[in-house]
Design an enzyme around this catalytic site. Structure first.
Site, PDB file in Angstrom:
ATOM      1  N   LYS A   1      31.632  41.400  35.791  1.00 26.40           N
ATOM      2  CA  LYS A   1      32.004  42.799  35.606  1.00 26.40           C
ATOM      3  C   LYS A   1      31.998  43.170  34.128  1.00 26.40           C
ATOM      4  O   LYS A   1      31.507  44.245  33.749  1.00 26.40           O
ATOM      5  CB  LYS A   1      33.375  43.073  36.232  1.00 26.40           C
TER       6      LYS A   1
ATOM      7  N   SER B   1      37.981  42.013  35.450  1.00 25.88           N
ATOM      8  CA  SER B   1      39.014  41.340  36.224  1.00 25.88           C
ATOM      9  C   SER B   1      38.649  41.373  37.696  1.00 25.88           C
ATOM     10  O   SER B   1      37.957  42.284  38.160  1.00 25.88           O
ATOM     11  CB  SER B   1      40.380  42.009  36.003  1.00 25.88           C
ATOM     12  N   ASP B   2      39.095  40.366  38.421  1.00 31.91           N
ATOM     13  CA  ASP B   2      38.863  40.312  39.856  1.00 31.91           C
ATOM     14  C   ASP B   2      39.992  39.518  40.489  1.00 31.91           C
ATOM     15  O   ASP B   2      40.622  38.682  39.838  1.00 31.91           O
ATOM     16  CB  ASP B   2      37.517  39.662  40.175  1.00 31.91           C
ATOM     17  N   GLN B   3      40.228  39.793  41.763  1.00 34.86           N
ATOM     18  CA  GLN B   3      41.282  39.090  42.494  1.00 34.86           C
ATOM     19  C   GLN B   3      40.777  38.707  43.876  1.00 34.86           C
ATOM     20  O   GLN B   3      40.153  39.521  44.560  1.00 34.86           O
ATOM     21  CB  GLN B   3      42.517  39.980  42.632  1.00 34.86           C
TER      22      GLN B   3
ATOM     23  N   ALA C   1      41.644  36.737  38.095  1.00 33.26           N
ATOM     24  CA  ALA C   1      40.938  36.306  36.891  1.00 33.26           C
ATOM     25  C   ALA C   1      40.754  37.479  35.952  1.00 33.26           C
ATOM     26  O   ALA C   1      40.575  38.621  36.388  1.00 33.26           O
ATOM     27  CB  ALA C   1      39.579  35.724  37.265  1.00 33.26           C
TER      28      ALA C   1
END
Length: 191
Positions: free
Chosen positions: A51, A67-69, A104
């Site tokens: 991203k 960011s990612d979850q 993250a």
């Protein structure tokens, strides 16, 4: 250097606003599907980097945050439900369970190429919820845009028995402790 949040998430934007730094928001164009054989933490970290890097060409002299979850219970992953029936089904699967929300964050310096990434797991122990509790929660909170259908920063806290994490902002979607460490490494003064 300009600071860019590579996310259209209102939750991530609100978290980043806590730092009092000027920033802009941009939508990254990234396929968020997990790769075959990829573990949930690897997916979150890969996507956070992807991203941020998706905006490098458009912003050649910036610090870009991605960011990612990924929420998971063993091999079962829980994404954003998108509908009330899916949210109810997710919470029914998670009731009485310990679910890991792996969040993250990545910071890319687009002028140097320096890339930092950190993953922060949060273990969430859900209460043994009744179907009525789940339906009432979903109808009141409408958590259709949250991985795992639980907004711990809101009424979702009532669904939990306990949670364990090194960074309380990770569960909401942007680990600020890790991010501030990364920003300081890039010369940004915080506070």
């Amino acid at each position: 250097m300009p600071l860019i949040l590579a996310s259209t998430s209102i939750y991530r934007r609100q978290l980043l606003e806590r730092l009092g730094l000027p920033f802009v928001v941009a939508r990254p164009d990234v396929d968020e599907a997990p790769l075959d054989g990829e573990m949930p933490d690897q997916t979150a970290e890969r996507l956070a980097i992807a991203k941020a890097k998706a905006l490098v060409e458009r912003s050649p002299d910036a610090l870009i945050i991605g960011s990612d979850q990924v929420a998971h219970l063993g091999a079962q992953r829980f994404g954003k439900p998108g509908s009330v029936p899916k949210a109810v089904a997710q919470l029914q699967q998670m009731r009485g369970q310990r679910v890991v929300f792996h969040t993250a964050v990545a910071l890319v310096n687009s002028s140097t190429g320096n890339t930092q990434v950190a993953g922060v797991p949060t273990v969430v122990h859900f209460r043994d919820l009744s179907d009525d509790e789940i339906v009432r929660y979903v109808e009141k909170e409408m958590p259709l845009d949250c991985a795992g259908s639980a907004k711990a920063e809101g009424l979702g806290i009532s669904l939990l028995e306990a949670l364990s994490c090194d960074d309380p902002t990770a569960l909401i979607g942007l680990p600020l402790i890790a991010l501030t460490r990364m920003l300081r490494a890039e010369g940004v003064a915080i506070p």
